[in-house]
Design a protein around this motif. Sequence first.
Motif, short mmCIF file in Angstrom:
data_model
loop_
_atom_site.label_atom_id
_atom_site.label_comp_id
_atom_site.label_asym_id
_atom_site.label_seq_id
_atom_site.Cartn_x
_atom_site.Cartn_y
_atom_site.Cartn_z
N ARG A 195 0.87 -1.18 0.00
CA ARG A 195 0.00 0.00 0.00
C ARG A 195 0.90 1.21 0.00
O ARG A 195 1.78 1.36 0.85
CB ARG A 195 -0.89 0.01 1.24
CG ARG A 195 -1.72 1.26 1.32
CD ARG A 195 -3.17 0.92 1.59
NE ARG A 195 -3.94 2.11 1.82
CZ ARG A 195 -4.59 2.75 0.85
NH1 ARG A 195 -4.55 2.30 -0.38
NH2 ARG A 195 -5.28 3.82 1.11
N GLY A 243 3.08 -10.38 -8.62
CA GLY A 243 1.91 -9.84 -7.93
C GLY A 243 2.13 -8.41 -7.49
O GLY A 243 1.24 -7.56 -7.62
N VAL A 244 3.31 -8.13 -6.96
CA VAL A 244 3.63 -6.76 -6.55
C VAL A 244 3.63 -5.84 -7.76
O VAL A 244 3.05 -4.75 -7.73
CB VAL A 244 5.01 -6.72 -5.83
CG1 VAL A 244 5.45 -5.29 -5.59
CG2 VAL A 244 4.95 -7.50 -4.53
N ARG A 270 0.12 -5.05 -8.92
CA ARG A 270 -0.54 -4.02 -8.08
C ARG A 270 0.01 -2.63 -8.39
O ARG A 270 -0.75 -1.67 -8.47
CB ARG A 270 -0.36 -4.36 -6.60
CG ARG A 270 -1.26 -5.50 -6.15
CD ARG A 270 -1.29 -5.65 -4.65
NE ARG A 270 -0.01 -5.99 -4.05
CZ ARG A 270 0.49 -7.23 -3.98
NH1 ARG A 270 -0.19 -8.24 -4.47
NH2 ARG A 270 1.65 -7.46 -3.40
N SER A 302 -1.35 -1.51 -11.76
CA SER A 302 -2.78 -1.18 -11.79
C SER A 302 -3.03 0.26 -11.37
O SER A 302 -4.06 0.83 -11.70
CB SER A 302 -3.58 -2.15 -10.91
OG SER A 302 -3.30 -1.92 -9.54
N ASN A 303 -2.10 0.84 -10.64
CA ASN A 303 -2.20 2.25 -10.24
C ASN A 303 -1.05 3.05 -10.86
O ASN A 303 -0.44 3.88 -10.19
CB ASN A 303 -2.16 2.37 -8.70
CG ASN A 303 -3.37 1.77 -8.06
OD1 ASN A 303 -4.49 2.01 -8.49
ND2 ASN A 303 -3.15 0.95 -7.06
#
Length: 162
Positions: free
Chosen positions: A2, A34-35, A38, A41-42
């Motif tokens: 995050r 996976g990191v 994420r 995606s942003n």
Amino acid sequence: VRLDVGHLGGFDARARLLKQVAVPERLMPRQRAGVIARLRSNWHDGAIKMYALRRLLQLRAAHPALFEKGGYRPMEVRGVEHDAAIAFERTAGRKRMIVVAILRARRFRALAGKARIPLPEDMPAAFTDVLTGRQYTGSPVRGGQLLEQLPAAVLVNSAPPP
């Protein structure tokens, strides 16, 4: 992961973001994927760019000769239009680095399955993408596989030959 990106305009914010995108070396490629997914995606928050920058700065610190004195050789990306992708090799002693990057995303994606990056015949048998952690062997490398997570790949020989 995050991320608290705040405003990316200042040095402090960028330094904070660089710390936040640190990915432990021990992560397996699947976990690292996976990191990256994420972060990707942003993409608008700049974190994916900071992740790539952090990895490249780590590579430069670990192998300064590749960047300071390394030999340069352009490479061919076969199967795509000449301006869709770029590739080049840098060498310093037994250390080798190959950089591949997409220049024209639409053109490359349309032909990604056909893109091939032939590796030098004397390239070590195993090499790793420092951005994704994926390992590759053999030649040629398929462009669609190499560039499926990020629009660039930076391959280094995993272990210098004896």
